[in-house]
Design an enzyme around this catalytic site. Structure first.
Site, PDB file in Angstrom:
ATOM      1  N   GLU A 157       0.797  -1.231   0.000  1.00  0.00           N
ATOM      2  CA  GLU A 157       0.000   0.000   0.000  1.00  0.00           C
ATOM      3  C   GLU A 157       0.833   1.287   0.000  1.00  0.00           C
ATOM      4  O   GLU A 157       0.335   2.353   0.358  1.00  0.00           O
ATOM      5  CB  GLU A 157      -0.980   0.012   1.177  1.00  0.00           C
ATOM      6  CG  GLU A 157      -1.980  -1.130   1.137  1.00  0.00           C
ATOM      7  CD  GLU A 157      -3.168  -0.915   2.036  1.00  0.00           C
ATOM      8  OE1 GLU A 157      -3.751   0.183   2.002  1.00  0.00           O
ATOM      9  OE2 GLU A 157      -3.527  -1.856   2.764  1.00  0.00           O
ATOM     10  N   TYR A 237     -11.313   2.165  21.789  1.00  0.00           N
ATOM     11  CA  TYR A 237     -11.004   1.265  22.908  1.00  0.00           C
ATOM     12  C   TYR A 237     -12.285   0.523  23.257  1.00  0.00           C
ATOM     13  O   TYR A 237     -13.275   1.165  23.592  1.00  0.00           O
ATOM     14  CB  TYR A 237     -10.488   2.037  24.120  1.00  0.00           C
ATOM     15  CG  TYR A 237      -9.833   1.107  25.122  1.00  0.00           C
ATOM     16  CD1 TYR A 237      -8.531   0.653  24.912  1.00  0.00           C
ATOM     17  CD2 TYR A 237     -10.523   0.662  26.242  1.00  0.00           C
ATOM     18  CE1 TYR A 237      -7.932  -0.222  25.812  1.00  0.00           C
ATOM     19  CE2 TYR A 237      -9.936  -0.212  27.138  1.00  0.00           C
ATOM     20  CZ  TYR A 237      -8.649  -0.648  26.923  1.00  0.00           C
ATOM     21  OH  TYR A 237      -8.038  -1.516  27.798  1.00  0.00           O
ATOM     22  N   TYR A 241      -7.610  -3.974  16.354  1.00  0.00           N
ATOM     23  CA  TYR A 241      -6.259  -4.564  16.330  1.00  0.00           C
ATOM     24  C   TYR A 241      -5.352  -3.720  17.204  1.00  0.00           C
ATOM     25  O   TYR A 241      -5.528  -2.508  17.339  1.00  0.00           O
ATOM     26  CB  TYR A 241      -5.710  -4.705  14.907  1.00  0.00           C
ATOM     27  CG  TYR A 241      -5.680  -3.424  14.092  1.00  0.00           C
ATOM     28  CD1 TYR A 241      -4.542  -2.618  14.059  1.00  0.00           C
ATOM     29  CD2 TYR A 241      -6.781  -3.023  13.344  1.00  0.00           C
ATOM     30  CE1 TYR A 241      -4.504  -1.452  13.303  1.00  0.00           C
ATOM     31  CE2 TYR A 241      -6.758  -1.859  12.585  1.00  0.00           C
ATOM     32  CZ  TYR A 241      -5.621  -1.088  12.571  1.00  0.00           C
ATOM     33  OH  TYR A 241      -5.588   0.069  11.829  1.00  0.00           O
ATOM     34  N   TYR A 242      -4.363  -4.384  17.825  1.00  0.00           N
ATOM     35  CA  TYR A 242      -3.557  -3.735  18.841  1.00  0.00           C
ATOM     36  C   TYR A 242      -2.210  -3.257  18.300  1.00  0.00           C
ATOM     37  O   TYR A 242      -1.148  -3.627  18.783  1.00  0.00           O
ATOM     38  CB  TYR A 242      -3.383  -4.664  20.041  1.00  0.00           C
ATOM     39  CG  TYR A 242      -4.694  -4.936  20.729  1.00  0.00           C
ATOM     40  CD1 TYR A 242      -5.218  -4.024  21.631  1.00  0.00           C
ATOM     41  CD2 TYR A 242      -5.439  -6.090  20.442  1.00  0.00           C
ATOM     42  CE1 TYR A 242      -6.441  -4.253  22.252  1.00  0.00           C
ATOM     43  CE2 TYR A 242      -6.656  -6.322  21.050  1.00  0.00           C
ATOM     44  CZ  TYR A 242      -7.154  -5.404  21.957  1.00  0.00           C
ATOM     45  OH  TYR A 242      -8.369  -5.616  22.558  1.00  0.00           O
ATOM     46  N   HIS A 245      -3.338   3.231  16.382  1.00  0.00           N
ATOM     47  CA  HIS A 245      -3.746   3.956  15.176  1.00  0.00           C
ATOM     48  C   HIS A 245      -4.824   4.967  15.525  1.00  0.00           C
ATOM     49  O   HIS A 245      -5.538   4.830  16.521  1.00  0.00           O
ATOM     50  CB  HIS A 245      -4.237   2.996  14.091  1.00  0.00           C
ATOM     51  CG  HIS A 245      -5.354   2.093  14.526  1.00  0.00           C
ATOM     52  ND1 HIS A 245      -5.167   1.011  15.386  1.00  0.00           N
ATOM     53  CD2 HIS A 245      -6.683   2.093  14.242  1.00  0.00           C
ATOM     54  CE1 HIS A 245      -6.316   0.403  15.592  1.00  0.00           C
ATOM     55  NE2 HIS A 245      -7.263   1.045  14.915  1.00  0.00           N
TER      56      HIS A 245
END
Length: 309
Positions: A157, A237, A241-242, A245
């Site tokens: 990307e 939160y 995904y951790y 961002h």
């Protein structure tokens, strides 16, 4: 490098074996389907296909009505790791009608994530974070964030990247059609792998967060003529995904469940909280109790629902 079973053309998409509908969202005009694609051998590879109506262009208001049909043509937008994104047309002479997101191979974790869920509100105290949530985050499979890693390492990307620095990247989110500014959706990906969620933020991260805010405002002003105050920037939160961002969307965009209270925290508010954090002692996000909605298919649901009862 995409998976061999990834459907990168209409011919391959047409080989999708439908199993069941995982979710239907009238708000986003989307359907999420479970099924399979042919594998490299004789096996079938489980997959999730999400079909979403793209934003409608008001300048083409007089051309929306007419004969409707099935998708006649697709163009490949991106295919990296297990994720593939395409745009589809109904009659070929129209604007592209649908965006098609494919996860292939899809694990049972993906199936749970994309299945329609009942939400409950949980109160995550610092103690519950340390005892339940932090171990869950630490055990989060690296394969589920490989696509993010590919972007951060420059393997995928890269033609889409709007801003790059040693600290973070900004690029269009896969949910955006790359055309309609009223539904503009960008994402800032932070390079620091030690920052997994807002729980890891400290006063020392203010320059990073401020730079993301500044560069996002500059980019949308220069590329799309959107002035100050036209963006809504927020952090989830629990996130999906951790890898830390920031979501960057047009402030006038409405109806996105991901912007709901109980999941989205405004970047401006987070910066303000960090500004009043003491120089010594535990950080403010270490000490806070966070209340949020958790779906009954989420990996944390059983433990957190029981603990919050």
């Amino acid at each position: 490098m995409s998976h061999p079973a990834a459907p990168t053309s209409l011919e391959k998409l047409n080989k999708f074996s439908f199993e069941r509908v995982l979710n239907e969202d009238p708000l986003t005009h989307s359907l999420t389907l479970l099924g399979a694609f042919p594998g490299p051998a004789a096996d079938r590879v489980q997959a999730i296909v999400r079909i979403e109506k793209t934003a409608l262009d008001p300048d083409r208001g007089g051309s929306f009505f007419g004969d409707n049909g099935l998708v006649k043509r697709v163009t490949l937008e991106e295919s990296t790791d297990i994720y593939t994104w395409l745009f589809g047309w109904l009659p070929e002479e129209r604007e592209r009608d649908v965006k098609i997101n494919v996860i292939c191979p899809a694990t049972e974790v993906h199936v749970h994530k994309y299945t329609k869920q009942e939400l409950v509100m949980v109160r995550e105290t610092p103690e519950l974070y340390e005892r339940i949530v932090k171990p869950y985050i630490s055990a989060f499979p690296s394969a589920r964030t490989q696509w993010v890693e590919n972007i951060l390492l420059g393997h995928s990307e890269q033609s889409k990247v709007l801003f790059s620095s040693p600290e973070f990247l900004i690029l269009p989110d896969m949910k955006w059609d790359l055309t309609t500014t009223s539904s503009l959706y960008l994402v800032a990906l932070v390079q620091d792998r030690s920052v997994r969620s807002i729980r890891d933020l400290r006063r020392t991260h203010i320059p990073l967060l401020s730079a993301i805010r500044r560069e996002a405002e500059r980019i949308v002003k220069e590329k799309w003529g959107l002035g100050k105050g036209t963006l809504r920037m927020y952090i989830h939160y629990q996130p999906s995904y951790y890898q830390f961002h920031v979501h960057i969307v047009n402030a006038n965009q409405a109806g996105m469940m991901s912007m709901a209270v109980g999941q989205a925290h405004l970047l401006d508010d987070i910066i303000s909280l960090l500004e009043i954090e003491p120089d010594e002692g535990p950080g403010i996000f270490e000490r806070m109790t966070l209340t949020y909605g958790l779906g009954d298919q989420h990996g944390l649901f059983k433990a957190m629902h029981t603990a919050s009862a």
